[in-house]
Design an enzyme around this catalytic site. Sequence first.
Site, PDB file in Angstrom:
ATOM      1  CG  HIS A 147      -1.998  -1.005   1.191  1.00 44.58           C
ATOM      2  ND1 HIS A 147      -2.824  -1.191   0.116  1.00 44.58           N
ATOM      3  CD2 HIS A 147      -2.348  -1.946   2.113  1.00 44.58           C
ATOM      4  CE1 HIS A 147      -3.660  -2.201   0.374  1.00 44.58           C
ATOM      5  NE2 HIS A 147      -3.384  -2.686   1.568  1.00 44.58           N
ATOM      6  CG  ASP A 193      -2.926  -8.395   0.502  1.00 44.01           C
ATOM      7  OD1 ASP A 193      -2.202  -8.727   1.458  1.00 44.01           O
ATOM      8  OD2 ASP A 193      -3.941  -7.680   0.630  1.00 44.01           O
ATOM      9  CG  HIS A 207      -6.594  -5.260   1.520  1.00 44.85           C
ATOM     10  ND1 HIS A 207      -6.094  -6.142   2.457  1.00 44.85           N
ATOM     11  CD2 HIS A 207      -7.789  -4.833   1.985  1.00 44.85           C
ATOM     12  CE1 HIS A 207      -6.960  -6.236   3.460  1.00 44.85           C
ATOM     13  NE2 HIS A 207      -7.997  -5.454   3.202  1.00 44.85           N
ATOM     14  CG  ASP A 263      -5.094  -9.925   3.158  1.00 44.28           C
ATOM     15  OD1 ASP A 263      -4.834 -10.413   2.029  1.00 44.28           O
ATOM     16  OD2 ASP A 263      -4.784  -8.759   3.486  1.00 44.28           O
TER      17      ASP A 263
HETATM   18 ZN   LIG Z   1      -4.243  -7.123   2.519  1.00 46.80          ZN
END
Ligand SMILES: [Zn+2]
Length: 277
Positions: A90, A127, A129, A210
């Site tokens: 991120h 991931d 995200h 995740d």
């Molecule tokens: Zn994540």
Amino acid sequence: MVRREAPLATVDQLALAHPRDFVEGMLAAMPDPVPGGEERHLAIDTDTIASTGTKEAALRAAGALCAAVDAVMAGEASNAFCAVRPPGHHAEARQPMGFCFFNNVAVGAAYARARYGLKRVAIIDFDVHHGNGTQAIFEAEPAVFFGSTHQFPLYPGTGGRSERGVGNIVNAPLAPGAGSSDFRHAFSEHILPALSEFSPDFIFISAGFDAHADDPLASLSLFEPDYQWVTREILRIAAYVCDGRVVSTLEGGYDLGSLAESAAAHVTALMAAPDVS
Ligand SMILES: [Zn+2]
């Protein structure tokens, strides 16, 4: 499997993916441990808080990627997994966010290009995200491919199919509730063919776990065999485009039991990489 300690990244290494003044400013702002002293914190946002252990951990996380690239390029390892935190995907060039301070995988990819003159590198991110930071750092760089599956909509809100960079980015968003077959379909139909066509000299994996069914932060339904499957598929491409050169790094994963099992499934698949000699 050989285990190695992760070295500290240098400012020069971090400055391959982040502006040098940002790197120096962050390192100066992150609290140093004081023997016998109180715990101190630097809050970047409500998710992203550095404690007195964070600076060393973040430096070792990015340093691990560079050391793994060195080990693979030297032929000391056929591939590597960096079991590091904080995660990195991120973190944008000048903006830490989402638990990430420095973009470890971006530092590793930039290091592989700068140190070894590799022409084309790819980053695959599964991931749950979207790796907004990795995408932002490389979206105008045609020599770096970024392919991502992620739940959409979800934090951080980026990762739509229409975000294509300069033709070097493939986003395959998955709807909340999607499971194994949707994930494998997204890889088989979108990410893997594009990766193959890009024909990189080195492949990085942003391995967040995740998207596991047990993870509390999102609502995809993957299981350990899905991580084993996707790892094998990436290795299969790596075997014929880049002599099997793969470095994977931990991103998210917040149910500790399934994080451990999923990472073990991923590493087991890496250890069984097809022989390219
Ligand atoms: Zn994540």
